[in-house]
Motif scaffolding. Structure first.
Motif, PDB file in Angstrom:
ATOM      1  N   LYS A  87       0.840  -1.202   0.000  1.00  0.00           N
ATOM      2  CA  LYS A  87       0.000   0.000   0.000  1.00  0.00           C
ATOM      3  C   LYS A  87       0.872   1.247   0.000  1.00  0.00           C
ATOM      4  O   LYS A  87       1.789   1.373   0.803  1.00  0.00           O
ATOM      5  CB  LYS A  87      -0.915   0.009   1.229  1.00  0.00           C
ATOM      6  N   SER A 121       0.847   3.921  -7.848  1.00  0.00           N
ATOM      7  CA  SER A 121       0.332   5.287  -7.892  1.00  0.00           C
ATOM      8  C   SER A 121      -0.064   5.771  -6.500  1.00  0.00           C
ATOM      9  O   SER A 121      -0.134   4.993  -5.547  1.00  0.00           O
ATOM     10  CB  SER A 121      -0.880   5.361  -8.828  1.00  0.00           C
ATOM     11  N   GLN A 124      -2.705   4.112  -3.730  1.00  0.00           N
ATOM     12  CA  GLN A 124      -3.108   2.851  -4.345  1.00  0.00           C
ATOM     13  C   GLN A 124      -2.427   1.676  -3.656  1.00  0.00           C
ATOM     14  O   GLN A 124      -1.420   1.828  -2.969  1.00  0.00           O
ATOM     15  CB  GLN A 124      -2.755   2.846  -5.836  1.00  0.00           C
ATOM     16  N   THR A 125      -3.008   0.488  -3.845  1.00  0.00           N
ATOM     17  CA  THR A 125      -2.454  -0.745  -3.294  1.00  0.00           C
ATOM     18  C   THR A 125      -2.204  -1.732  -4.420  1.00  0.00           C
ATOM     19  O   THR A 125      -3.084  -1.972  -5.248  1.00  0.00           O
ATOM     20  CB  THR A 125      -3.413  -1.369  -2.262  1.00  0.00           C
ATOM     21  N   SER A 126      -1.003  -2.266  -4.467  1.00  0.00           N
ATOM     22  CA  SER A 126      -0.643  -3.245  -5.482  1.00  0.00           C
ATOM     23  C   SER A 126      -0.584  -4.631  -4.852  1.00  0.00           C
ATOM     24  O   SER A 126      -0.010  -4.817  -3.782  1.00  0.00           O
ATOM     25  CB  SER A 126       0.713  -2.893  -6.100  1.00  0.00           C
TER      26      SER A 126
END
Length: 204
Positions: A87, A121, A124-126
């Motif tokens: 995150k 970004s 955002q959470t990847s």
């Protein structure tokens, strides 16, 4: 015979000089204001925050074990599916470099999985899915494997380190590192993850 010139250097008229002075002061004041605004934004809205890496789940993908009682040896085939999320709480993007997730047995590295470089970004959470496979040849000389398998519990641990930078207003670059480690207990009979304890750490 040389003659001396009495020409004096030209100086701007008083009004023009005054205008130039006002323009210079205005430019300096504008630069100071812009710097102050950038510093304030950098310390408030765009203040660097630590990205958080979380282990959402760890599951056994493959688990095959055979015991050679005569030789007191164990043949293992273990693969873990690890679901991670990173995150980014910052108001700007977070770029991280290539990294590696590691599988350990009693402190010894027995498996690895690459984590490719990427960018997350703002706010955002990847999510990423990793497969860690135990390399059996690295356990040949470890005498604890046999006793652990016979006892019914195999201790494993995972470790990840994600390193990157947060760029504030494209001027200030802050280095950020996020660490995650999980201690696992594999139930040999049930072929499942019996317990899982994870620890998280980030630093700027």
């Amino acid at each position: 015979m040389e003659t001396q010139s009495n020409t004096k250097p030209m100086t701007p008229p008083p009004r023009r000089w005054k205008r130039l002075r006002i323009v210079c002061l205005a430019v300096i004041a504008l630069i100071v204001v812009l710097v102050l605004v950038m510093v304030i934004l950098g310390l408030t809205v765009f203040k660097a925050k630590r990205p958080l890496t979380t282990v959402n789940s760890v599951a056994l993908k493959d688990f095959d074990v055979s015991v050679d009682i005569a030789r007191l040896r164990v043949n293992l085939n273990v693969s873990l599916d690890v679901n991670l999320s990173v995150k980014n709480p910052n108001k700007v993007g977070f770029k991280y470099t290539n990294s590696t997730a590691v599988l350990k047995y009693r402190g010894q590295v027995v498996g690895e999985a690459p984590i490719p470089a990427s960018k997350i970004s703002a706010d955002q959470t990847s999510t990423m899915n990793l497969t860690l496979t135990l390399l059996a040849d690295r356990l040949i000389s470890n005498g604890n494997v046999y006793s652990d398998v016979i006892s019914g519990t195999l201790p494993l641990s995972t470790f990840t380190r994600i390193s990157g930078k947060v760029n504030i207003l494209s001027i200030i670059k802050i280095h950020v590192v996020s660490y995650t480690s999980c201690d696992l207990s594999i139930n040999v009979l049930n072929r499942s993850v019996a317990s899982q304890t994870c620890h998280y750490k980030t630093k700027l």
